[in-house]
Enzyme design. Structure first.
Site, PDB file in Angstrom:
ATOM      1  N   GLY A  47     -96.647 -27.600  51.565  1.00 17.19           N
ATOM      2  CA  GLY A  47     -97.312 -27.123  52.789  1.00 17.19           C
ATOM      3  C   GLY A  47     -97.864 -25.720  52.655  1.00 17.19           C
ATOM      4  O   GLY A  47     -97.789 -24.923  53.594  1.00 17.19           O
ATOM      5  N   ALA A  48     -98.446 -25.429  51.474  1.00 21.12           N
ATOM      6  CA  ALA A  48     -98.918 -24.055  51.229  1.00 21.12           C
ATOM      7  C   ALA A  48    -100.385 -23.854  51.587  1.00 21.12           C
ATOM      8  O   ALA A  48    -100.933 -22.781  51.377  1.00 21.12           O
ATOM      9  CB  ALA A  48     -98.680 -23.674  49.773  1.00 21.12           C
ATOM     10  N   ARG A  72    -101.639 -23.652  54.457  1.00 21.51           N
ATOM     11  CA  ARG A  72    -101.782 -22.827  55.674  1.00 21.51           C
ATOM     12  C   ARG A  72    -100.480 -22.085  55.961  1.00 21.51           C
ATOM     13  O   ARG A  72     -99.461 -22.342  55.338  1.00 21.51           O
ATOM     14  CB  ARG A  72    -102.075 -23.730  56.877  1.00 21.51           C
ATOM     15  CG  ARG A  72    -103.419 -24.357  56.861  1.00 21.51           C
ATOM     16  CD  ARG A  72    -103.727 -25.089  58.155  1.00 21.51           C
ATOM     17  NE  ARG A  72    -103.141 -26.433  58.184  1.00 21.51           N
ATOM     18  CZ  ARG A  72    -102.302 -26.855  59.120  1.00 21.51           C
ATOM     19  NH1 ARG A  72    -101.917 -26.050  60.087  1.00 21.51           N
ATOM     20  NH2 ARG A  72    -101.844 -28.093  59.092  1.00 21.51           N
ATOM     21  N   ASP A 118     -98.607 -36.266  49.614  1.00 17.37           N
ATOM     22  CA  ASP A 118     -98.100 -36.099  50.974  1.00 17.37           C
ATOM     23  C   ASP A 118     -96.587 -36.190  50.839  1.00 17.37           C
ATOM     24  O   ASP A 118     -96.086 -37.041  50.093  1.00 17.37           O
ATOM     25  CB  ASP A 118     -98.666 -37.266  51.823  1.00 17.37           C
ATOM     26  CG  ASP A 118     -98.355 -37.121  53.295  1.00 17.37           C
ATOM     27  OD1 ASP A 118     -97.155 -37.069  53.647  1.00 17.37           O
ATOM     28  OD2 ASP A 118     -99.309 -37.065  54.096  1.00 17.37           O
ATOM     29  N   VAL A 119     -95.831 -35.358  51.549  1.00 14.01           N
ATOM     30  CA  VAL A 119     -94.375 -35.368  51.359  1.00 14.01           C
ATOM     31  C   VAL A 119     -93.717 -36.635  51.915  1.00 14.01           C
ATOM     32  O   VAL A 119     -92.526 -36.843  51.728  1.00 14.01           O
ATOM     33  CB  VAL A 119     -93.663 -34.116  51.936  1.00 14.01           C
ATOM     34  CG1 VAL A 119     -94.135 -32.848  51.257  1.00 14.01           C
ATOM     35  CG2 VAL A 119     -93.808 -34.023  53.448  1.00 14.01           C
ATOM     36  N   ASN A 168     -91.262 -26.402  52.534  1.00 16.00           N
ATOM     37  CA  ASN A 168     -91.823 -25.734  53.715  1.00 16.00           C
ATOM     38  C   ASN A 168     -92.634 -26.672  54.606  1.00 16.00           C
ATOM     39  O   ASN A 168     -92.731 -26.428  55.805  1.00 16.00           O
ATOM     40  CB  ASN A 168     -92.698 -24.563  53.226  1.00 16.00           C
ATOM     41  CG  ASN A 168     -93.620 -24.041  54.300  1.00 16.00           C
ATOM     42  OD1 ASN A 168     -93.210 -23.304  55.185  1.00 16.00           O
ATOM     43  ND2 ASN A 168     -94.897 -24.449  54.276  1.00 16.00           N
ATOM     44  N   SER A 213     -85.423 -24.004  60.991  1.00 19.05           N
ATOM     45  CA  SER A 213     -85.906 -23.356  62.220  1.00 19.05           C
ATOM     46  C   SER A 213     -84.698 -22.972  63.051  1.00 19.05           C
ATOM     47  O   SER A 213     -83.673 -23.650  63.027  1.00 19.05           O
ATOM     48  CB  SER A 213     -86.782 -24.325  63.018  1.00 19.05           C
ATOM     49  OG  SER A 213     -87.006 -23.799  64.311  1.00 19.05           O
ATOM     50  N   TYR A 239     -87.846 -32.568  66.459  1.00 23.90           N
ATOM     51  CA  TYR A 239     -88.045 -31.392  65.594  1.00 23.90           C
ATOM     52  C   TYR A 239     -86.706 -30.682  65.351  1.00 23.90           C
ATOM     53  O   TYR A 239     -86.350 -30.380  64.206  1.00 23.90           O
ATOM     54  CB  TYR A 239     -89.053 -30.448  66.246  1.00 23.90           C
ATOM     55  CG  TYR A 239     -89.383 -29.221  65.433  1.00 23.90           C
ATOM     56  CD1 TYR A 239     -90.234 -29.287  64.335  1.00 23.90           C
ATOM     57  CD2 TYR A 239     -88.835 -27.978  65.759  1.00 23.90           C
ATOM     58  CE1 TYR A 239     -90.536 -28.155  63.588  1.00 23.90           C
ATOM     59  CE2 TYR A 239     -89.130 -26.839  65.020  1.00 23.90           C
ATOM     60  CZ  TYR A 239     -89.987 -26.942  63.930  1.00 23.90           C
ATOM     61  OH  TYR A 239     -90.263 -25.819  63.194  1.00 23.90           O
ATOM     62  N   ILE A 294     -92.748 -17.364  64.483  1.00 26.17           N
ATOM     63  CA  ILE A 294     -93.596 -16.715  63.472  1.00 26.17           C
ATOM     64  C   ILE A 294     -95.058 -17.054  63.791  1.00 26.17           C
ATOM     65  O   ILE A 294     -95.367 -18.217  64.090  1.00 26.17           O
ATOM     66  CB  ILE A 294     -93.244 -17.224  62.044  1.00 26.17           C
ATOM     67  CG1 ILE A 294     -91.733 -17.138  61.760  1.00 26.17           C
ATOM     68  CG2 ILE A 294     -94.057 -16.483  60.974  1.00 26.17           C
ATOM     69  CD1 ILE A 294     -91.127 -15.754  61.775  1.00 26.17           C
TER      70      ILE A 294
END
Ligand code: NDP
Length: 252
Positions: free
Chosen positions: A17-18, A20, A68-69, A95, A147, A160, A193
């Protein structure tokens, strides 16, 4: 001010996920440390090549991998051919993540599946695909991006929060199972963040968060990437299975 970790130079680290947000900031910081930064992309190859160029301009080498993960076959193919060409990967930052905020009453099964598949199962699939490589590498460090919501819960974030809470259990299990092979695993739990993910939130929701943060500001991607680099480096060599909050005091 950047802290330089000499052992990160030439370390091969995969960041998911790098393209963005936080992942991109982590990839840039790794490039500045001289790492060989490996990152996945899902769609636009041109954008991936732009990021490769950007990272290599900063420093180190960069390699994009298309997967794709949530797709195990693609993860395995991409990682296996990378390792064959460049050797074992010794750092991993899980990430990639999504949120589909919704009241429980309106939550759809598909949304639960996609959040758990991406945030939790995805991290497990990538970690599993790399496990053989980890056993051949030295000073392996895995950093999962959880998170604060995985510790506190949050209205409208049932799936989530569950995915991030699950990631804590996963991290501790990996830390215990692989410690004897000198593989460390830690999870960081960011609060609020500033990224695309949080830009999408309603202004009222943002104000509400801000009022609960003792430091009275949101965090930056750079603050997260500094912590990730510390955990990937030998400077954190006796830290494993740890859950580290980076939230401006939101959890207190
Ligand atoms: P962004 O939405 O800005 O970026 C998410 C990244 O994950 C994108 O590059 C996206 O790829 C990638 N991604 C999403 N799904 C997949 C998938 N199935 N396969 C591969 N890649 C995927 O998110 P943030 O930078 O804000 O968040 C990064 C991580 O930090 C997440 O795990 C998030 O839960 C966590 N976090 C964020 C907080 C915040 O305040 N921002 C707070 C706490 C935790 P693409 O570009 O292709 O869409």
């Amino acid at each position: 001010m950047r802290v330089v970790y000499p052992d990160l130079k030439d370390k091969i680290v995969l960041v998911t996920g790098a393209m963005r947000g936080i992942g991109r900031a982590i990839a840039k910081e790794l490039a500045a440390q001289g790492c060989h930064t490996v990152f996945n992309y899902r769609g636009d190859v041109e954008k991936a090549m732009q990021l490769k160029h950007e990272l290599e301009t900063i420093g180190g080498k960069a390699t994009p991998l298309k997967f794709d993960v949530t797709n195990n076959a693609d993860i395995k193919d991409a990682i296996d051919s990378f390792v064959k060409e460049f050797g074992p990967i010794s750092g991993l930052v899980n990430n990639a993540g999504i949120s589909k905020d919704q009241l429980i009453l309106r939550t759809k099964e598909d949304d639960i599946d996609s959040v758990l598949d991406t945030n939790l199962k995805g991290a497990m699939l990538v970690t599993t695909a790399l496990s053989r490589s980890f056993l051949k590498a030295e000073n392996v460090s895995i950093v999962n991006i959880g998170s604060i919501v995985g510790l506190m819960g949050n209205p409208s974030q049932m799936a989530y929060a569950a995915s991030k809470a699950g990631l804590i259990g996963m991290t501790k299990s990996v830390a215990k199972e692989l410690a004897s092979r000198n593989v460390r695993a830690n999870i960081i739990c960011p609060g609020f963040i500033e990224t695309d993910m949080t830009d999408a939130l309603d202004e009222k929701v943002k104000e509400n968060y801000l009022s609960g943060i003792p430091l009275k500001r949101f965090g930056s991607c750079d603050e997260v990437s500094s912590l990730v680099c510390f955990l990937l480096s030998r400077n954190s060599s006796y830290i494993t299975g740890e859950v580290i909050k980076i939230d401006g005091g939101l959890y207190i």
